[in-house]
Motif scaffolding. Structure first.
Motif, PDB file in Angstrom:
ATOM      1  N   ASN A  21       0.654  -1.385   0.074  1.00 45.02           N
ATOM      2  CA  ASN A  21       0.256  -0.112   0.063  1.00 45.02           C
ATOM      3  C   ASN A  21       1.281   1.310  -0.379  1.00 45.02           C
ATOM      4  OD1 ASN A  21      -2.598  -0.769   0.229  1.00 45.02           O
ATOM      5  ND2 ASN A  21      -2.057  -2.202   1.665  1.00 45.02           N
ATOM      6  N   GLU A  22       2.788   1.329   0.173  1.00 41.11           N
ATOM      7  CA  GLU A  22       3.108   2.292  -0.234  1.00 41.11           C
ATOM      8  C   GLU A  22       2.437   3.413  -1.560  1.00 41.11           C
ATOM      9  OE1 GLU A  22       6.318   3.935   1.391  1.00 41.11           O
ATOM     10  OE2 GLU A  22       5.210   2.350   2.842  1.00 41.11           O
ATOM     11  N   GLU A  23       2.942   4.350  -1.391  1.00 41.14           N
ATOM     12  CA  GLU A  23       2.139   5.130  -2.257  1.00 41.14           C
ATOM     13  C   GLU A  23       2.827   5.357  -3.373  1.00 41.14           C
ATOM     14  OE1 GLU A  23       0.581   8.174  -1.993  1.00 41.14           O
ATOM     15  OE2 GLU A  23      -0.424   7.210  -0.031  1.00 41.14           O
ATOM     16  N   ILE A  24       4.428   4.644  -3.970  1.00 40.77           N
ATOM     17  CA  ILE A  24       4.571   4.477  -5.148  1.00 40.77           C
ATOM     18  C   ILE A  24       2.861   3.943  -6.000  1.00 40.77           C
ATOM     19  CG2 ILE A  24       5.989   2.495  -4.640  1.00 40.77           C
ATOM     20  CD1 ILE A  24       8.377   3.279  -6.182  1.00 40.77           C
ATOM     21  N   PHE A  25       3.016   2.885  -5.677  1.00 45.29           N
ATOM     22  CA  PHE A  25       2.043   2.189  -6.605  1.00 45.29           C
ATOM     23  C   PHE A  25       0.868   3.106  -6.758  1.00 45.29           C
ATOM     24  CE2 PHE A  25       3.768  -0.852  -3.535  1.00 45.29           C
ATOM     25  CZ  PHE A  25       5.139  -1.457  -4.671  1.00 45.29           C
ATOM     26  N   LYS A  26       0.326   3.930  -5.981  1.00 41.30           N
ATOM     27  CA  LYS A  26      -0.580   4.970  -6.730  1.00 41.30           C
ATOM     28  C   LYS A  26      -0.113   5.999  -7.407  1.00 41.30           C
ATOM     29  CE  LYS A  26      -2.866   4.636  -2.537  1.00 41.30           C
ATOM     30  NZ  LYS A  26      -2.842   5.362  -1.302  1.00 41.30           N
ATOM     31  N   SER A  27       1.164   6.398  -7.208  1.00 39.12           N
ATOM     32  CA  SER A  27       2.144   7.659  -8.677  1.00 39.12           C
ATOM     33  C   SER A  27       2.528   6.706  -9.528  1.00 39.12           C
ATOM     34  CB  SER A  27       3.387   8.342  -7.357  1.00 39.12           C
ATOM     35  OG  SER A  27       4.168   7.087  -7.048  1.00 39.12           O
ATOM     36  N   ARG A  28       2.052   5.424  -9.301  1.00 42.30           N
ATOM     37  CA  ARG A  28       3.117   5.168 -10.795  1.00 42.30           C
ATOM     38  C   ARG A  28       1.359   4.926 -11.767  1.00 42.30           C
ATOM     39  NH1 ARG A  28       0.955  -0.297 -12.989  1.00 42.30           N
ATOM     40  NH2 ARG A  28       2.542  -0.754 -14.625  1.00 42.30           N
ATOM     41  N   GLU A  29       0.305   4.373 -11.501  1.00 39.36           N
ATOM     42  CA  GLU A  29      -0.531   4.610 -11.882  1.00 39.36           C
ATOM     43  C   GLU A  29      -0.480   6.076 -12.157  1.00 39.36           C
ATOM     44  OE1 GLU A  29      -2.190   1.731 -12.591  1.00 39.36           O
ATOM     45  OE2 GLU A  29      -1.250   0.662 -11.643  1.00 39.36           O
ATOM     46  N   ARG A  30      -0.819   7.195 -11.873  1.00 34.80           N
ATOM     47  CA  ARG A  30      -0.651   8.747 -12.095  1.00 34.80           C
ATOM     48  C   ARG A  30       0.167   8.683 -13.622  1.00 34.80           C
ATOM     49  NH1 ARG A  30      -1.386   9.469  -7.164  1.00 34.80           N
ATOM     50  NH2 ARG A  30       0.564  10.537  -6.538  1.00 34.80           N
ATOM     51  N   LEU A  31       0.969   7.941 -13.014  1.00 32.67           N
ATOM     52  CA  LEU A  31       2.386   8.715 -14.690  1.00 32.67           C
ATOM     53  C   LEU A  31       1.982   7.476 -15.601  1.00 32.67           C
ATOM     54  CD1 LEU A  31       4.766   9.804 -14.931  1.00 32.67           C
ATOM     55  CD2 LEU A  31       5.956   8.041 -13.909  1.00 32.67           C
ATOM     56  N   ALA A  32       1.853   6.569 -15.756  1.00 33.49           N
ATOM     57  CA  ALA A  32       1.419   5.870 -16.488  1.00 33.49           C
ATOM     58  C   ALA A  32       0.365   5.983 -17.631  1.00 33.49           C
ATOM     59  CB  ALA A  32       0.773   4.451 -16.104  1.00 33.49           C
ATOM     60  N   THR A  33      -1.084   6.424 -16.808  1.00 29.76           N
ATOM     61  CA  THR A  33      -1.899   7.147 -17.341  1.00 29.76           C
ATOM     62  C   THR A  33      -1.473   8.514 -17.479  1.00 29.76           C
ATOM     63  OG1 THR A  33      -3.331   6.711 -15.577  1.00 29.76           O
ATOM     64  CG2 THR A  33      -4.171   8.190 -16.692  1.00 29.76           C
ATOM     65  N   PHE A  51       6.385  10.347  -7.879  1.00 25.95           N
ATOM     66  CA  PHE A  51       6.779   8.585  -8.755  1.00 25.95           C
ATOM     67  C   PHE A  51       8.084   8.553  -7.421  1.00 25.95           C
ATOM     68  CE2 PHE A  51       9.424   5.504 -10.014  1.00 25.95           C
ATOM     69  CZ  PHE A  51       8.367   4.638 -10.745  1.00 25.95           C
ATOM     70  N   HIS A  52       9.274   9.577  -7.880  1.00 28.87           N
ATOM     71  CA  HIS A  52      10.337   9.506  -7.610  1.00 28.87           C
ATOM     72  C   HIS A  52      10.585   9.486  -6.275  1.00 28.87           C
ATOM     73  CE1 HIS A  52      15.022  10.313  -7.326  1.00 28.87           C
ATOM     74  NE2 HIS A  52      14.661   9.509  -8.341  1.00 28.87           N
ATOM     75  N   GLY A  53      10.124  10.401  -5.656  1.00 34.68           N
ATOM     76  CA  GLY A  53      10.395  10.247  -4.131  1.00 34.68           C
ATOM     77  C   GLY A  53       9.049   9.027  -3.137  1.00 34.68           C
ATOM     78  N   ASP A  54       7.839   8.577  -3.968  1.00 36.27           N
ATOM     79  CA  ASP A  54       7.978   7.592  -3.121  1.00 36.27           C
ATOM     80  C   ASP A  54       8.988   6.736  -3.616  1.00 36.27           C
ATOM     81  OD1 ASP A  54       5.090   9.399  -2.672  1.00 36.27           O
ATOM     82  OD2 ASP A  54       4.353   8.707  -3.937  1.00 36.27           O
ATOM     83  N   TYR A  55       9.092   6.419  -4.762  1.00 38.01           N
ATOM     84  CA  TYR A  55      10.014   6.007  -5.235  1.00 38.01           C
ATOM     85  C   TYR A  55      11.271   5.359  -3.725  1.00 38.01           C
ATOM     86  CZ  TYR A  55      14.761   4.257  -6.716  1.00 38.01           C
ATOM     87  OH  TYR A  55      16.463   3.451  -6.781  1.00 38.01           O
ATOM     88  N   GLU A  56      11.727   6.103  -3.012  1.00 33.80           N
ATOM     89  CA  GLU A  56      12.731   6.983  -1.958  1.00 33.80           C
ATOM     90  C   GLU A  56      12.178   6.085  -0.911  1.00 33.80           C
ATOM     91  OE1 GLU A  56      13.935  10.640  -2.916  1.00 33.80           O
ATOM     92  OE2 GLU A  56      15.681  10.179  -3.900  1.00 33.80           O
ATOM     93  N   ASN A  57      11.524   6.752  -0.670  1.00 41.80           N
ATOM     94  CA  ASN A  57      10.420   6.104   0.683  1.00 41.80           C
ATOM     95  C   ASN A  57      10.201   5.054   0.700  1.00 41.80           C
ATOM     96  OD1 ASN A  57       9.748   8.610   1.481  1.00 41.80           O
ATOM     97  ND2 ASN A  57       8.093   8.943   0.900  1.00 41.80           N
ATOM     98  N   LEU A  58       9.785   3.839  -0.445  1.00 40.51           N
ATOM     99  CA  LEU A  58       9.679   2.769  -0.456  1.00 40.51           C
ATOM    100  C   LEU A  58      11.385   2.094  -0.224  1.00 40.51           C
ATOM    101  CD1 LEU A  58       8.092   0.042  -0.854  1.00 40.51           C
ATOM    102  CD2 LEU A  58       8.574   0.386  -3.241  1.00 40.51           C
ATOM    103  N   GLY A  59      12.447   2.323  -0.904  1.00 38.52           N
ATOM    104  CA  GLY A  59      13.610   2.072  -0.407  1.00 38.52           C
ATOM    105  C   GLY A  59      13.824   1.715   0.934  1.00 38.52           C
ATOM    106  N   PHE A  60      13.656   2.792   1.974  1.00 36.91           N
ATOM    107  CA  PHE A  60      13.813   2.743   3.528  1.00 36.91           C
ATOM    108  C   PHE A  60      13.954   1.302   4.477  1.00 36.91           C
ATOM    109  CE2 PHE A  60      13.391   7.426   2.889  1.00 36.91           C
ATOM    110  CZ  PHE A  60      14.973   8.208   2.827  1.00 36.91           C
ATOM    111  N   TRP A  61      12.870   0.893   3.540  1.00 35.22           N
ATOM    112  CA  TRP A  61      12.080  -0.164   4.364  1.00 35.22           C
ATOM    113  C   TRP A  61      13.603  -1.498   3.964  1.00 35.22           C
ATOM    114  CZ3 TRP A  61       8.465  -0.116   7.478  1.00 35.22           C
ATOM    115  CH2 TRP A  61       6.983   0.621   7.491  1.00 35.22           C
TER     116      TRP A  61
END
Length: 225
Positions: A21-33, A51-61
């Motif tokens: 449920n990380e935000e990157i999956f939402k920003s990816r959909e918007r970017l793909a659209t 998208f890039h900010g969400d990608y970095e946030n996912l990486g922290f895990w």
């Protein structure tokens, strides 16, 4: 992150629910659209910033996850074979260390990690769109759907464990796709006068021979406090 092998089934499920449920999956959909609608460069850049900010946030895990994701998996299993091919590709092509990647997520390049020459913000239109298409079609988004389906189906701890490993390797593939690019959303923005004056004072101090500190020394000092 707590070692996944030490998590209870309940802890693992909660952790994986957070990941899918990380935000990157939402920003990816918007970017793909936007890409599908042939959106403007300005609109794409605004969404890529998210998208890039969400990608970095996912990486922290994953910063404390240093285990071999293939460890103890059945080597004869078709999924394991696929994951091994992906992992071998990552290790053969990766140029950075874990420490360097962690610092990059903080917007810092260590002395041992030269800044990539390719600036995303300066890419020609076609190359920019091609890069974004590559990013939104990464394996990570397939792995996310598979992991979400396992969670919804009440899969066993063992199945979720394998699903996480596939997700982690897919994240590494996305990380690798961006490794040769430099992205600074603030690049080109005007520096305010106070900050410019501070830079001039620092420059004068360096020219006067004052001692300097490496980034590693600075962060070690903070970590020790």
């Amino acid at each position: 992150m707590k070692n996944i092998t030490e998590m209870t089934p309940a802890e693992l499920r909660e952790f994986l629910k957070t990941l899918v449920n990380e935000e990157i999956f939402k920003s990816r959909e918007r970017l793909a659209t936007l890409l599908g609608k042939n959106g403007s460069r300005e609109a794409l850049e605004a969404e890529f910033l998210e998208f890039h900010g969400d990608y970095e946030n996912l990486g922290f895990w994953f910063e404390t996850y240093t285990q071999d994701p293939l460890n103890e998996l059945d080597p004869s299993n078709p999924l394991t074979k696929k994951l091994k091919r992906q992992r071998d590709y990552i290790l053969a092509n990766r140029k950075t260390t874990l420490e360097q990647r962690i610092y990059r997520r903080m917007g810092i390049y260590l002395e041992s990690d030269p800044k990539p020459p390719k600036k995303i913000i300066a890419l020609p239109p076609d190359e920019y769109r091609n890069l974004l298409r590559t990013l939104v079609t990464q394996e990570l988004f397939v792995a996310r759907e598979q992991l979400a389906a396992l969670l919804a189906a009440g899969a066993s701890f063992e199945e979720l464990d394998v699903g996480f490993r596939a997700f982690f390797i897919a994240y590494e593939l996305l990380e690798l796709a961006l490794e040769d690019y430099h992205y600074d959303p603030d690049e080109g923005l005007e520096i305010n006068s106070e900050f410019a004056e501070e830079l001039e004072r620092v420059d004068a101090s360096l020219k006067a021979g004052d001692r300097t500190y490496s980034l590693e020394e600075v962060f070690k000092e903070f970590e020790g406090k």
